[in-house]
Write a protein that holds these residues in place. Structure first.
Motif, PDB file in Angstrom:
ATOM      1  N   VAL A   1       8.936 -40.915   1.265  1.00 45.05           N
ATOM      2  CA  VAL A   1       7.620 -41.460   0.934  1.00 45.05           C
ATOM      3  C   VAL A   1       6.822 -41.865   2.174  1.00 45.05           C
ATOM      4  O   VAL A   1       5.782 -41.303   2.455  1.00 45.05           O
ATOM      5  CB  VAL A   1       7.735 -42.650  -0.049  1.00 45.05           C
ATOM      6  N   GLY A   2       7.329 -42.832   2.951  1.00 45.27           N
ATOM      7  CA  GLY A   2       6.557 -43.348   4.085  1.00 45.27           C
ATOM      8  C   GLY A   2       6.489 -42.331   5.215  1.00 45.27           C
ATOM      9  O   GLY A   2       7.203 -41.319   5.214  1.00 45.27           O
TER      10      GLY A   2
ATOM     11  N   PRO B   1       5.718 -37.552  -1.781  1.00 49.38           N
ATOM     12  CA  PRO B   1       5.450 -38.898  -2.283  1.00 49.38           C
ATOM     13  C   PRO B   1       5.985 -39.220  -3.674  1.00 49.38           C
ATOM     14  O   PRO B   1       6.259 -40.382  -3.953  1.00 49.38           O
ATOM     15  CB  PRO B   1       3.924 -39.011  -2.240  1.00 49.38           C
TER      16      PRO B   1
ATOM     17  N   GLY C   1       2.325 -55.008  -5.092  1.00 47.98           N
ATOM     18  CA  GLY C   1       1.999 -53.583  -5.057  1.00 47.98           C
ATOM     19  C   GLY C   1       1.937 -53.072  -6.482  1.00 47.98           C
ATOM     20  O   GLY C   1       2.700 -53.516  -7.350  1.00 47.98           O
TER      21      GLY C   1
ATOM     22  N   GLY D   1       1.471 -49.477  -7.039  1.00 46.50           N
ATOM     23  CA  GLY D   1       1.429 -48.036  -6.820  1.00 46.50           C
ATOM     24  C   GLY D   1       2.398 -47.321  -7.757  1.00 46.50           C
ATOM     25  O   GLY D   1       2.760 -47.841  -8.814  1.00 46.50           O
ATOM     26  N   ARG D   2       2.818 -46.123  -7.337  1.00 42.67           N
ATOM     27  CA  ARG D   2       3.672 -45.288  -8.192  1.00 42.67           C
ATOM     28  C   ARG D   2       4.956 -45.993  -8.628  1.00 42.67           C
ATOM     29  O   ARG D   2       5.273 -46.059  -9.816  1.00 42.67           O
ATOM     30  CB  ARG D   2       4.059 -44.001  -7.440  1.00 42.67           C
ATOM     31  N   ILE D   3       5.716 -46.500  -7.641  1.00 37.28           N
ATOM     32  CA  ILE D   3       7.019 -47.078  -7.981  1.00 37.28           C
ATOM     33  C   ILE D   3       6.833 -48.371  -8.772  1.00 37.28           C
ATOM     34  O   ILE D   3       7.489 -48.582  -9.800  1.00 37.28           O
ATOM     35  CB  ILE D   3       7.866 -47.312  -6.711  1.00 37.28           C
TER      36      ILE D   3
ATOM     37  N   ASP E   1      -2.208 -56.296  -6.128  1.00 36.73           N
ATOM     38  CA  ASP E   1      -2.507 -55.141  -5.287  1.00 36.73           C
ATOM     39  C   ASP E   1      -4.016 -55.104  -5.090  1.00 36.73           C
ATOM     40  O   ASP E   1      -4.769 -54.798  -6.020  1.00 36.73           O
ATOM     41  CB  ASP E   1      -2.019 -53.840  -5.969  1.00 36.73           C
TER      42      ASP E   1
ATOM     43  N   VAL F   1      -5.887 -51.872  -6.312  1.00 37.97           N
ATOM     44  CA  VAL F   1      -5.731 -51.338  -7.666  1.00 37.97           C
ATOM     45  C   VAL F   1      -6.433 -52.275  -8.658  1.00 37.97           C
ATOM     46  O   VAL F   1      -6.242 -53.486  -8.596  1.00 37.97           O
ATOM     47  CB  VAL F   1      -4.223 -51.193  -8.025  1.00 37.97           C
TER      48      VAL F   1
ATOM     49  N   CYS G   1      12.973 -53.356  -2.773  1.00 32.74           N
ATOM     50  CA  CYS G   1      13.351 -51.942  -2.620  1.00 32.74           C
ATOM     51  C   CYS G   1      12.172 -51.190  -2.005  1.00 32.74           C
ATOM     52  O   CYS G   1      12.035 -49.988  -2.188  1.00 32.74           O
ATOM     53  CB  CYS G   1      13.706 -51.324  -3.972  1.00 32.74           C
ATOM     54  N   GLY G   2      11.286 -51.916  -1.305  1.00 32.91           N
ATOM     55  CA  GLY G   2      10.084 -51.287  -0.729  1.00 32.91           C
ATOM     56  C   GLY G   2      10.283 -50.956   0.737  1.00 32.91           C
ATOM     57  O   GLY G   2      10.826 -49.904   1.072  1.00 32.91           O
TER      58      GLY G   2
ATOM     59  N   ASP H   1      17.294 -53.850  -0.562  1.00 36.57           N
ATOM     60  CA  ASP H   1      17.665 -52.482  -0.157  1.00 36.57           C
ATOM     61  C   ASP H   1      17.113 -52.183   1.238  1.00 36.57           C
ATOM     62  O   ASP H   1      17.559 -51.250   1.893  1.00 36.57           O
ATOM     63  CB  ASP H   1      17.105 -51.472  -1.172  1.00 36.57           C
TER      64      ASP H   1
ATOM     65  N   HIS I   1      19.544 -49.333   2.174  1.00 33.59           N
ATOM     66  CA  HIS I   1      18.354 -48.449   2.071  1.00 33.59           C
ATOM     67  C   HIS I   1      18.708 -47.127   1.371  1.00 33.59           C
ATOM     68  O   HIS I   1      18.560 -46.050   1.954  1.00 33.59           O
ATOM     69  CB  HIS I   1      17.732 -48.192   3.447  1.00 33.59           C
TER      70      HIS I   1
ATOM     71  N   GLY J   1      17.479 -46.543  -1.886  1.00 39.92           N
ATOM     72  CA  GLY J   1      16.629 -46.508  -3.077  1.00 39.92           C
ATOM     73  C   GLY J   1      16.406 -45.098  -3.606  1.00 39.92           C
ATOM     74  O   GLY J   1      16.394 -44.866  -4.817  1.00 39.92           O
TER      75      GLY J   1
HETATM   76  P1  NAD Z   1       2.285 -46.059  -3.365  1.00 36.27           P
HETATM   77  O1  NAD Z   1       1.471 -45.682  -2.191  1.00 36.27           O
HETATM   78  O2  NAD Z   1       2.119 -45.340  -4.646  1.00 36.27           O
HETATM   79  O3  NAD Z   1       2.121 -47.626  -3.660  1.00 36.27           O
HETATM   80  C1  NAD Z   1       2.017 -48.594  -2.669  1.00 36.27           C
HETATM   81  C2  NAD Z   1       1.006 -49.605  -3.161  1.00 36.27           C
HETATM   82  O4  NAD Z   1       0.969 -50.694  -2.210  1.00 36.27           O
HETATM   83  C3  NAD Z   1      -0.423 -49.049  -3.245  1.00 36.27           C
HETATM   84  O5  NAD Z   1      -0.926 -49.177  -4.560  1.00 36.27           O
HETATM   85  C4  NAD Z   1      -1.202 -49.917  -2.265  1.00 36.27           C
HETATM   86  O6  NAD Z   1      -2.520 -50.199  -2.724  1.00 36.27           O
HETATM   87  C5  NAD Z   1      -0.357 -51.170  -2.226  1.00 36.27           C
HETATM   88  N1  NAD Z   1      -0.628 -52.008  -1.075  1.00 36.27           N
HETATM   89  C6  NAD Z   1      -0.909 -51.631   0.197  1.00 36.27           C
HETATM   90  N2  NAD Z   1      -1.150 -52.714   0.942  1.00 36.27           N
HETATM   91  C7  NAD Z   1      -1.016 -53.785   0.135  1.00 36.27           C
HETATM   92  C8  NAD Z   1      -1.139 -55.189   0.339  1.00 36.27           C
HETATM   93  N3  NAD Z   1      -1.483 -55.698   1.533  1.00 36.27           N
HETATM   94  N4  NAD Z   1      -0.911 -56.014  -0.717  1.00 36.27           N
HETATM   95  C9  NAD Z   1      -0.564 -55.508  -1.931  1.00 36.27           C
HETATM   96  N5  NAD Z   1      -0.467 -54.196  -2.182  1.00 36.27           N
HETATM   97  C10 NAD Z   1      -0.687 -53.347  -1.151  1.00 36.27           C
HETATM   98  O7  NAD Z   1       3.803 -45.947  -2.864  1.00 36.27           O
HETATM   99  P2  NAD Z   1       5.128 -45.889  -3.756  1.00 36.27           P
HETATM  100  O8  NAD Z   1       5.542 -44.479  -3.897  1.00 36.27           O
HETATM  101  O9  NAD Z   1       4.950 -46.719  -4.973  1.00 36.27           O
HETATM  102  O10 NAD Z   1       6.151 -46.596  -2.742  1.00 36.27           O
HETATM  103  C11 NAD Z   1       6.129 -48.008  -2.586  1.00 36.27           C
HETATM  104  C12 NAD Z   1       7.009 -48.424  -1.421  1.00 36.27           C
HETATM  105  O11 NAD Z   1       8.370 -48.056  -1.668  1.00 36.27           O
HETATM  106  C13 NAD Z   1       6.640 -47.755  -0.086  1.00 36.27           C
HETATM  107  O12 NAD Z   1       6.681 -48.721   0.937  1.00 36.27           O
HETATM  108  C14 NAD Z   1       7.748 -46.809   0.145  1.00 36.27           C
HETATM  109  O13 NAD Z   1       7.942 -46.606   1.524  1.00 36.27           O
HETATM  110  C15 NAD Z   1       8.913 -47.537  -0.490  1.00 36.27           C
HETATM  111  N6  NAD Z   1      10.035 -46.644  -0.797  1.00 36.27           N
HETATM  112  C16 NAD Z   1      11.309 -47.114  -0.597  1.00 36.27           C
HETATM  113  C17 NAD Z   1      12.388 -46.286  -0.860  1.00 36.27           C
HETATM  114  C18 NAD Z   1      13.783 -46.777  -0.658  1.00 36.27           C
HETATM  115  O14 NAD Z   1      14.661 -45.970  -0.383  1.00 36.27           O
HETATM  116  N7  NAD Z   1      14.048 -48.057  -0.835  1.00 36.27           N
HETATM  117  C19 NAD Z   1      12.185 -44.970  -1.305  1.00 36.27           C
HETATM  118  C20 NAD Z   1      10.889 -44.532  -1.550  1.00 36.27           C
HETATM  119  C21 NAD Z   1       9.817 -45.380  -1.286  1.00 36.27           C
END
Ligand code: NAD
Length: 300
Positions: free
Chosen positions: A73-74, A94, A147, A149-151, A170, A173, A225-226, A251, A274, A276
């Protein structure tokens, strides 16, 4: 023939897909930074996960490179802007790990509510500590998502189905199905569980800190888990010690890899290294998306 360098472990099915498209695949999942610098000039594309860092020196050496494809993702490990300035496309996957991370977060809610890891350790130690472990139910409790977003939305929808009320903070959003978007201050006072699903950036750096922990309900549970760096880990340690935070599931960490972290001296902390996105299904989806990205860029 176009050539792609696989720098981090990638599903065999993805390598096969790329090769079938007529692109030469060189699989070096343990390549060192020094070897990468020496060899990258030969390649048209490179595939990485988190291990390989793609910063200015690599990009400068990559004279033929058209694409950097990240399985995940990141894009924290890639200098995206600099690559862009050299005309190199940077692509990731993503959506491939959304379900895996969301399910882990839900798993942690149950694990925290019922002390599942701690009870397992007690059983392994030969105990029958029926009176030591008292659980709570998650139905009727409030989940606060940092947050939306998707997850986060996937976690929120699953939590809804389990009878939880769901709020999220968020600033980018406005609305999400089944989730009430609130200010951070409101989330902190409402939530019985707080789960972080934000990238690491200026706005999320230590978003949970001594001040925000102080605003939370007594006995709150925290799940991350972010991304690391979004929780002040010293403040979390103190809040767990004082009982303000009843338990935490982690995580991701400020420093990774994180061995012998002091948070794990507390039995109310559970977690993982890590992983997730570490399901069979997510890895397969990441592989397919990686292959499609490579083929699209090199073969149009
Ligand atoms: P996404 O981009 O769909 O969602 C992220 C959300 O964070 C967005 O809606 C954004 O508006 C919001 N955001 C950004 N800055 C913010 C702030 N200051 N305050 C509040 N909200 C804010 O991403 P996603 O696919 O939902 O992934 C979310 C997180 O999970 C990412 O950081 C990603 O790296 C992490 N992730 C972790 C693993 C793992 O192995 N643990 C795996 C995949 C993703």
């Amino acid at each position: 023939m176009m050539k792609v360098l696989i720098c981090d472990a990638t599903a065999q099915s993805a390598l096969d897909m790329i090769a079938e498209a007529g692109i030469e695949v060189v699989n070096k999942p343990a390549i060192t930074p020094e070897e990468l610098l020496e060899e990258i000039a030969e390649y048209d594309a490179m595939v990485v996960r988190s291990r390989t860092k793609v910063r200015k020196p690599v990009i400068d050496a990559a004279t033929k490179l058209k694409a950097i494809v990240r399985g995940g993702v990141g894009l924290d490990n890639i200098d995206v802007k600099y690559a862009g300035s050299k005309g190199i496309q940077v692509l990731n996957t993503p959506t491939a790990s959304t379900a895996a991370v969301a399910e882990l977060a839900i798993g942690y809610i149950f694990a925290l509510a019922r002390n599942i890891p701690q009870m397992t350790i007690s059983m392994e130690e030969g105990e029958w500590a029926k009176k030591s472990f008292s659980g709570t139910e998650i139905a009727g409790k409030t989940l606060g998502l940092i947050g939306a977003g998707r997850i986060a939305c996937s976690v929120g929808q699953k939590a809804n189905a389990l009878g939880m009320a769901v709020v999220a903070y968020d600033p980018y959003v406005e609305s999400a199905e089944g989730i009430k978007i609130v200010a951070l201050e409101e989330l902190l006072t409402l939530a019985d569980y707080i789960s972080l699903h934000v990238p690491y950036n200026e706005g999320t750096h230590n978003i949970l800190n001594a001040d925000t922990f102080a605003e939370m309900k007594d006995g709150v549970y925290v799940i991350n888990c972010g991304r690391g760096g979004t929780i002040d880990e010293d403040a979390l340690f103190d809040s767990l010690k004082s009982g303000k935070v009843a338990g935490a599931a982690l995580d991701v960490y400020t420093e990774e890899p994180s061995m012998g972290h002091k948070l794990y001296t507390l039995e109310q902390v559970i977690g993982s290294p890590h992983i997730g996105a570490g399901t069979v299904e997510a890895k397969a989806r990441v592989g397919t998306e990686v292959a499609k990205n490579v083929i699209n860029v090199l073969k149009g």
